[in-house]
Enzyme design. Structure first.
Site, PDB file in Angstrom:
ATOM      1  N   HIS A 471       0.819  -1.210   0.000  1.00  0.00           N
ATOM      2  CA  HIS A 471       0.000   0.000   0.000  1.00  0.00           C
ATOM      3  C   HIS A 471       0.855   1.263   0.000  1.00  0.00           C
ATOM      4  CE1 HIS A 471      -3.188  -2.564   2.307  1.00  0.00           C
ATOM      5  NE2 HIS A 471      -3.297  -2.719   1.007  1.00  0.00           N
TER       6      HIS A 471
HETATM    7  C1  FAD Z   1      -0.371  -8.335  -3.897  1.00  0.00           C
HETATM    8  C2  FAD Z   1      -1.227  -7.139  -3.577  1.00  0.00           C
HETATM    9  C3  FAD Z   1      -2.323  -7.294  -2.724  1.00  0.00           C
HETATM   10  C4  FAD Z   1      -3.128  -6.196  -2.439  1.00  0.00           C
HETATM   11  N1  FAD Z   1      -4.292  -6.390  -1.742  1.00  0.00           N
HETATM   12  C5  FAD Z   1      -5.204  -5.381  -1.682  1.00  0.00           C
HETATM   13  C6  FAD Z   1      -6.507  -5.615  -1.199  1.00  0.00           C
HETATM   14  O1  FAD Z   1      -6.884  -6.732  -0.820  1.00  0.00           O
HETATM   15  N2  FAD Z   1      -7.369  -4.568  -1.173  1.00  0.00           N
HETATM   16  C7  FAD Z   1      -7.013  -3.320  -1.604  1.00  0.00           C
HETATM   17  O2  FAD Z   1      -7.836  -2.404  -1.530  1.00  0.00           O
HETATM   18  N3  FAD Z   1      -5.768  -3.074  -2.046  1.00  0.00           N
HETATM   19  C8  FAD Z   1      -4.878  -4.081  -2.144  1.00  0.00           C
HETATM   20  N4  FAD Z   1      -3.655  -3.865  -2.690  1.00  0.00           N
HETATM   21  C9  FAD Z   1      -3.277  -2.492  -3.036  1.00  0.00           C
HETATM   22  C10 FAD Z   1      -3.988  -1.939  -4.259  1.00  0.00           C
HETATM   23  O3  FAD Z   1      -4.270  -2.939  -5.202  1.00  0.00           O
HETATM   24  C11 FAD Z   1      -3.107  -0.858  -4.849  1.00  0.00           C
HETATM   25  O4  FAD Z   1      -2.815   0.108  -3.853  1.00  0.00           O
HETATM   26  C12 FAD Z   1      -3.759  -0.145  -6.017  1.00  0.00           C
HETATM   27  O5  FAD Z   1      -4.134  -1.091  -6.992  1.00  0.00           O
HETATM   28  C13 FAD Z   1      -2.793   0.868  -6.582  1.00  0.00           C
HETATM   29  O6  FAD Z   1      -3.326   1.430  -7.737  1.00  0.00           O
HETATM   30  P1  FAD Z   1      -2.419   2.314  -8.691  1.00  0.00           P
HETATM   31  O7  FAD Z   1      -3.291   2.738  -9.806  1.00  0.00           O
HETATM   32  O8  FAD Z   1      -1.733   3.350  -7.880  1.00  0.00           O
HETATM   33  O9  FAD Z   1      -1.275   1.339  -9.220  1.00  0.00           O
HETATM   34  P2  FAD Z   1      -1.357  -0.075  -9.935  1.00  0.00           P
HETATM   35  O10 FAD Z   1      -2.722  -0.660  -9.852  1.00  0.00           O
HETATM   36  O11 FAD Z   1      -0.234  -0.878  -9.425  1.00  0.00           O
HETATM   37  O12 FAD Z   1      -1.142   0.274 -11.480  1.00  0.00           O
HETATM   38  C14 FAD Z   1       0.073   0.684 -12.034  1.00  0.00           C
HETATM   39  C15 FAD Z   1       0.119   0.168 -13.468  1.00  0.00           C
HETATM   40  O13 FAD Z   1       1.177   0.834 -14.142  1.00  0.00           O
HETATM   41  C16 FAD Z   1       1.914  -0.100 -14.910  1.00  0.00           C
HETATM   42  N5  FAD Z   1       3.273   0.432 -15.059  1.00  0.00           N
HETATM   43  C17 FAD Z   1       4.223   0.560 -14.102  1.00  0.00           C
HETATM   44  N6  FAD Z   1       5.340   1.094 -14.624  1.00  0.00           N
HETATM   45  C18 FAD Z   1       5.074   1.336 -15.929  1.00  0.00           C
HETATM   46  C19 FAD Z   1       5.826   1.899 -16.988  1.00  0.00           C
HETATM   47  N7  FAD Z   1       7.085   2.328 -16.808  1.00  0.00           N
HETATM   48  N8  FAD Z   1       5.250   1.972 -18.219  1.00  0.00           N
HETATM   49  C20 FAD Z   1       3.978   1.554 -18.422  1.00  0.00           C
HETATM   50  N9  FAD Z   1       3.220   0.998 -17.447  1.00  0.00           N
HETATM   51  C21 FAD Z   1       3.755   0.913 -16.213  1.00  0.00           C
HETATM   52  C22 FAD Z   1       1.865  -1.361 -14.079  1.00  0.00           C
HETATM   53  O14 FAD Z   1       2.173  -2.496 -14.856  1.00  0.00           O
HETATM   54  C23 FAD Z   1       0.430  -1.327 -13.571  1.00  0.00           C
HETATM   55  O15 FAD Z   1      -0.458  -1.936 -14.460  1.00  0.00           O
HETATM   56  C24 FAD Z   1      -2.808  -4.923  -2.972  1.00  0.00           C
HETATM   57  C25 FAD Z   1      -1.711  -4.769  -3.814  1.00  0.00           C
HETATM   58  C26 FAD Z   1      -0.922  -5.867  -4.131  1.00  0.00           C
HETATM   59  C27 FAD Z   1       0.248  -5.678  -5.056  1.00  0.00           C
END
Ligand code: FAD
Length: 533
Positions: A471
């Site tokens: 997180h």
């Molecule tokens: C294993 C795990 C379990 C979790 N469990 C929970 C849960 O049960 N409940 C909950 O609410 N939250 C949970 N979380 C946390 C939650 O899923 C994340 O905080 C949230 O999804 C973050 O969203 P985001 O859009 O910031 O990033 P992300 O959803 O991580 O999206 C980032 C995206 O950017 C892409 N990316 C990265 N670098 C590049 C680049 N250089 N070029 C192009 N694309 C790129 C990645 O591939 C990814 O698809 C969990 C996370 C993980 C990893």
């Protein structure tokens, strides 16, 4: 070079919502760029398939940390790398955080992010299985259901919580006090509902939306102080795209700050030592990172209950698969943790400061880069963490090369407040486990073990046998001061045409899991983008 009005980098929780909202206007063109591939592996849709996926580098990133803790161990912080990003591999716990978290953002100078504005964003995205209410949405695309699967042990867990004064509730997001209940999960009809399922796949045929898969963005192209596009690599070939209106970084709290840094936006000294020419000196890029330190407690059961007996053998796993495929139920249909509780770690607090999650199985110590391994004997796992950590770590590039891992320094539990909350929390969990009638189901604590009693030993055990909460936030945090990386409209300071919309922008932790809060944040951010604000 192809041109689009908006380029969104990262198709995760935030990126999918942005693509959905921005491309709703047929008059604008949107490019969504994702480093990973399509989300068509059946283990993504099957809720408990994610344990296997976490070891598979085709679907997840494994970001190594710097060594930390008494053993100087290195952890691998997992993140989703496919459509849906981390929402495609996460534990599916649906949590919104406490209303006070959002009001605290406003008190910090971030107008527009209070509970009065965020609640409508949550209710708009929610497709709740429970009845509609003023605080619950039922018509949104994000399927939500409670994890009730009839495992008798879980009812004893709930009873123990209520004996400690925690209110048993059917919707954990509806109230802010001490509470316990079946986990609300991003699952509908037995299938994971990722951000891609809810927001991207239903609009796949919009002609003004282009999705570039297997495309890893290295940096933002700047023309002076204006973001005009991105450059990266697809299948080994260099690619460039140009943005006529804005570039939006939604690559997550670990990748987004590194893209900013490689683009010349960050602490000038850090950039120079990595071989990047500074354009904007913004020392807080990658700094002020907060992450949950998760304490793990495992118990051997006195009775043959829980999922270990089924899931520990290949034969049992196949049976569970067949049950899932034929009925959509059973252990494979549940989220990571069946029960969630929020409680206060000490008297006198006005709202919970710790979260507890429990599942009726237990695991072997995780190995880097491998999926979860289930123990043979019956067991139960509890994880708990202080909800709003104050310790701050950081993410810094060491090279201009996107393939060189960044330095991730967790700096877990470096404040006295985080340590004290953690110790009280572990003691409260143990009190719960020794409450009748649950106590009669517990043979002994196997992790960290009953010998771990002093404050210091509890903290050491949390650092040795616990894990990251997945997180991380704060690495491009919003705020009103010049030193804050983005302003309250999430515009990157010092550059035009560039925003950050993902977990990086939260300066303080939302109380609990982050997927829901990040999607709601992106929903609101899209309004600002569309209004040109
Ligand atoms: C294993 C795990 C379990 C979790 N469990 C929970 C849960 O049960 N409940 C909950 O609410 N939250 C949970 N979380 C946390 C939650 O899923 C994340 O905080 C949230 O999804 C973050 O969203 P985001 O859009 O910031 O990033 P992300 O959803 O991580 O999206 C980032 C995206 O950017 C892409 N990316 C990265 N670098 C590049 C680049 N250089 N070029 C192009 N694309 C790129 C990645 O591939 C990814 O698809 C969990 C996370 C993980 C990893």
């Amino acid at each position: 070079m192809s041109r689009f009005d908006y380029i969104v980098v990262g198709a995760g929780s935030a990126g999918c919502v942005l693509a959905h909202q921005l491309s709703a206007d047929p008059g604008v063109t949107v490019l969504l760029v994702e480093a990973g591939d399509a989300d068509d592996n059946p283990l993504i849709a099957m809720p408990r398939g994610y344990g296997e996926l976490l070891g598979d580098p085709s679907f997840v990133w494994h970001h190594p940390t710097l060594p930390f803790g008494p053993d100087q161990q290195v952890e691998y912080w997992v993140r989703g790398k496919t459509l849906g990003g981390s929402s495609s591999v996460n534990g599916m716990v649906y949590n919104r955080g406490s209303s006070s978290d959002y009001d605290a953002l406003v008190r910090l100078g971030n107008e527009g992010w209070g509970w009065a504005e965020m609640l409508p964003a949550f209710t708009a995205i929610e497709g709740h299985q429970l009845d509609p209410s003023p605080t619950r949405g039922t018509r949104g695309p994000l399927h939500l259901s409670a994890a009730v699967d009839g495992e008798p042990l879980l009812e004893h867990v709930l009873a123990a919580g209520t004996k400690l004064g925690w209110q048993r509730v059917s919707d954990l997001n509806d109230v802010d006090g001490q509470r316990i209940g079946y986990t609300m999960a991003t699952i509908g009809a037995g299938r994971r509902c990722s951000a891609a399922d809810a927001f991207l796949h239903p609009i796949a045929d919009r002609p003004n939306l282009t999705v570039a898969l297997r495309t890893t963005v290295g940096r933002v192209i700047l023309d002076g102080r204006r973001a005009v596009g991105i450059e990266g690599r697809r299948d080994g070939q260099a690619v460039e795209y140009s943005a006529m209106q804005e570039v939006i970084l939604s690559a997550g709290a670990l990748a987004t700050p590194t893209i900013l840094q490689r683009s010349g936006i960050g602490d000038s000294e850090t950039l120079r030592s990595a071989g990047v020419k500074p354009v904007v000196n913004s020392p807080n890029v990658g700094a002020r990172m907060r992450e949950h330190r998760v304490f793990t407690l495992q118990y051997r059961l006195t009775q043959d209950a829980g999922y270990n007996r089924v899931l520990a053998s290949q034969e049992g796993q196949q049976q569970a698969m067949v049950e899932y495929q034929t009925t959509g139920t059973g252990p494979m249909a549940a989220p990571s943790f069946d029960i969630t509780a929020f409680f206060t770690s000490r008297p006198g607090l006005d709202r919970p400061d710790t979260q507890l999650q429990i599942a009726p199985f237990s695991i072997l110590p995780p190995q880097p880069g491998e999926g979860m391994q289930i123990e043979q004997e019956p067991g139960m796992i509890c994880i708990a963490y202080p909800l709003r950590p104050t310790s701050e770590g950081c993410v810094q590039i060491t090279s201009a090369d996107p393939d060189t891992p960044a330095d991730i320094d967790p700096r877990y539990l470096t404040t006295a407040e985080d340590r004290a909350t953690s110790v009280n929390m572990v003691r409260s969990v143990r009190t719960m486990l020794s409450t009748a009638p649950l106590a009669s189901w517990i043979d002994r604590e196997t992790v960290p073990g009953e010998q771990v009693q002093t404050d210091e030993a509890i903290i050491d055990a949390g650092l040795r046998t616990g894990g990251a909460g997945y997180h991380a936030i704060g690495t491009a945090a919003m705020g009103p001061r010049d030193e804050d990386v983005v302003d309250s409209r999430l515009r990157v300071r010092g550059v035009n045409g560039l925003r950050v919309v993902d977990a990086s922008v939260l300066p303080i932790m939302v109380s609990g899991n982050l997927n829901g809060p990040v999607m709601a944040l992106a929903w609101r951010a899209a309004h600002y983008l569309q209004a040109g604000a």
